[in-house]
Design a protein around this motif. Structure first.
Motif, PDB file in Angstrom:
ATOM      1  N   VAL A 128      83.671  52.263  57.388  1.00 42.41           N
ATOM      2  CA  VAL A 128      84.226  50.913  57.478  1.00 42.41           C
ATOM      3  C   VAL A 128      84.294  50.347  56.072  1.00 42.41           C
ATOM      4  CG1 VAL A 128      83.864  48.575  58.357  1.00 42.41           C
ATOM      5  CG2 VAL A 128      83.325  50.534  59.799  1.00 42.41           C
ATOM      6  N   ASN A 129      85.427  49.707  55.743  1.00 44.53           N
ATOM      7  CA  ASN A 129      85.554  49.083  54.430  1.00 44.53           C
ATOM      8  C   ASN A 129      84.328  48.212  54.159  1.00 44.53           C
ATOM      9  OD1 ASN A 129      86.446  46.509  52.790  1.00 44.53           O
ATOM     10  ND2 ASN A 129      87.859  48.152  52.214  1.00 44.53           N
ATOM     11  N   GLN A 130      83.687  48.413  52.995  1.00 52.85           N
ATOM     12  CA  GLN A 130      82.426  47.754  52.709  1.00 52.85           C
ATOM     13  C   GLN A 130      82.560  46.237  52.698  1.00 52.85           C
ATOM     14  OE1 GLN A 130      79.453  49.569  52.382  1.00 52.85           O
ATOM     15  NE2 GLN A 130      78.599  47.519  52.672  1.00 52.85           N
ATOM     16  N   LYS A 131      83.657  45.728  52.161  1.00 51.40           N
ATOM     17  CA  LYS A 131      83.838  44.279  52.126  1.00 51.40           C
ATOM     18  C   LYS A 131      83.969  43.702  53.530  1.00 51.40           C
ATOM     19  CE  LYS A 131      85.898  43.914  47.519  1.00 51.40           C
ATOM     20  NZ  LYS A 131      87.089  43.483  46.725  1.00 51.40           N
ATOM     21  N   VAL A 132      84.725  44.421  54.375  1.00 55.06           N
ATOM     22  CA  VAL A 132      84.882  43.978  55.766  1.00 55.06           C
ATOM     23  C   VAL A 132      83.541  44.021  56.488  1.00 55.06           C
ATOM     24  CG1 VAL A 132      85.944  44.527  57.990  1.00 55.06           C
ATOM     25  CG2 VAL A 132      87.290  44.694  55.884  1.00 55.06           C
TER      26      VAL A 132
END
Length: 269
Positions: free
Chosen positions: A38-42
């Motif tokens: 999962v995209n880390q920022k998301v």
């Protein structure tokens, strides 16, 4: 609001709505079937949003009603608020001391590497354990409705369940995706992810029964649940959402989560 919900017993209501929160955990865990990462920022934003929801729920759905209930019982509101709140934190601190003794080789033998196995075990069991006070909080809220305290409404209890359900989605993802990344199969990763939420219906029934039959303890129970939730936010969620450097995203997401839960609770309660 459906008449059939109103017609249920408080224990049944609590159990029903924690089935929803468990389902939300499973929904988050199901992301593992579509992606390995999962995209880390998301992810950090989702985690921080969950923290904001928990902070708002701790005050509007638990601490504030508990203080007013205590005053109705003729007790200074700050006494059960402080005692219960601190006991909730100390309880989770005790749980945190017990977690390192888990035998991760037994439960996570599919994962290679001692460090990865230990990290995964801590993640799964810490999220599972902190779901206990969330379930208790929902049970206590529905039990308070049965006790007919003026500050307790069915809509407010439902708002609490909805808020906890929302923040359970990223928790399910937080368990299943790292498991998949460490080499576990999608099916097993999903299983452990949704399993972290199974304790909520059990804890909800216990909480509802306790406050129905031991009403003088209700303000303490509400404050206990709030203290346990705040401990989790302070120790796990806020540091976890910022450790990769996404401090601004995490901070704003937390505030948005707080605002969403505040609106839900105030508008419905």
């Amino acid at each position: 609001m459906g008449d059939w919900i109103v017609g249920l017993s408080p224990v049944s209501q609590a159990f029903l709505f924690t089935l929803f929160t468990w389902g939300a955990t499973a929904l988050g865990a199901s992301f593992v079937f579509f992606t390995r990462t999962v995209n880390q920022k998301v992810f950090d934003g989702m985690l921080a949003f969950a923290g904001g929801v928990m902070i708002a729920a701790s005050f509007w759905s638990l601490l504030s009603p508990g203080i007013e209930m205590a005053e109705q019982q003729g007790v200074p509101g700050y006494i059960p608020a402080v005692v219960g709140f601190l006991l909730g934190g100390f309880f989770l601190l005790l749980v945190d001391r017990i977690l390192p003794h888990i035998n991760e080789d037994l439960y996570f033998k599919d994962i290679k590497g001692k460090k990865a196995k230990h990290r995964t075990a801590m993640l799964v069991f810490s999220i599972t354990m902190h779901n206990i006070p969330e379930g208790l909080a929902i049970g206590v809220a529905f039990g308070a409705v049965a006790a007919e305290f003026s500050t307790s409404t069915l809509a407010g209890a439902i708002a609490l369940a909805i808020g906890i359900g929302i923040q359970n989605i990223p928790e399910g993802t937080a368990v299943s995706v790292p498991l998949r990344g460490d080499g576990m199969s999608r099916a097993k990763s999903f299983f452990y992810g949704q399993l972290s939420g199974v304790v909520e219906p059990i804890a909800a029934v216990v909480g509802a029964l306790a406050v129905i039959y031991i009403q003088p303890l209700l303000p303490y129970a509400l404050s206990f649940a709030a203290g346990a939730m705040i401990f989790v936010v302070a120790k796990e969620i806020i540091p976890g959402s910022q450790e990769k450097g996404n401090v601004q995203i995490a901070s704003m997401s937390l505030m948005i989560g707080f605002s969403v839960m505040m609106v839900l609770d105030v508008a419905l309660g």
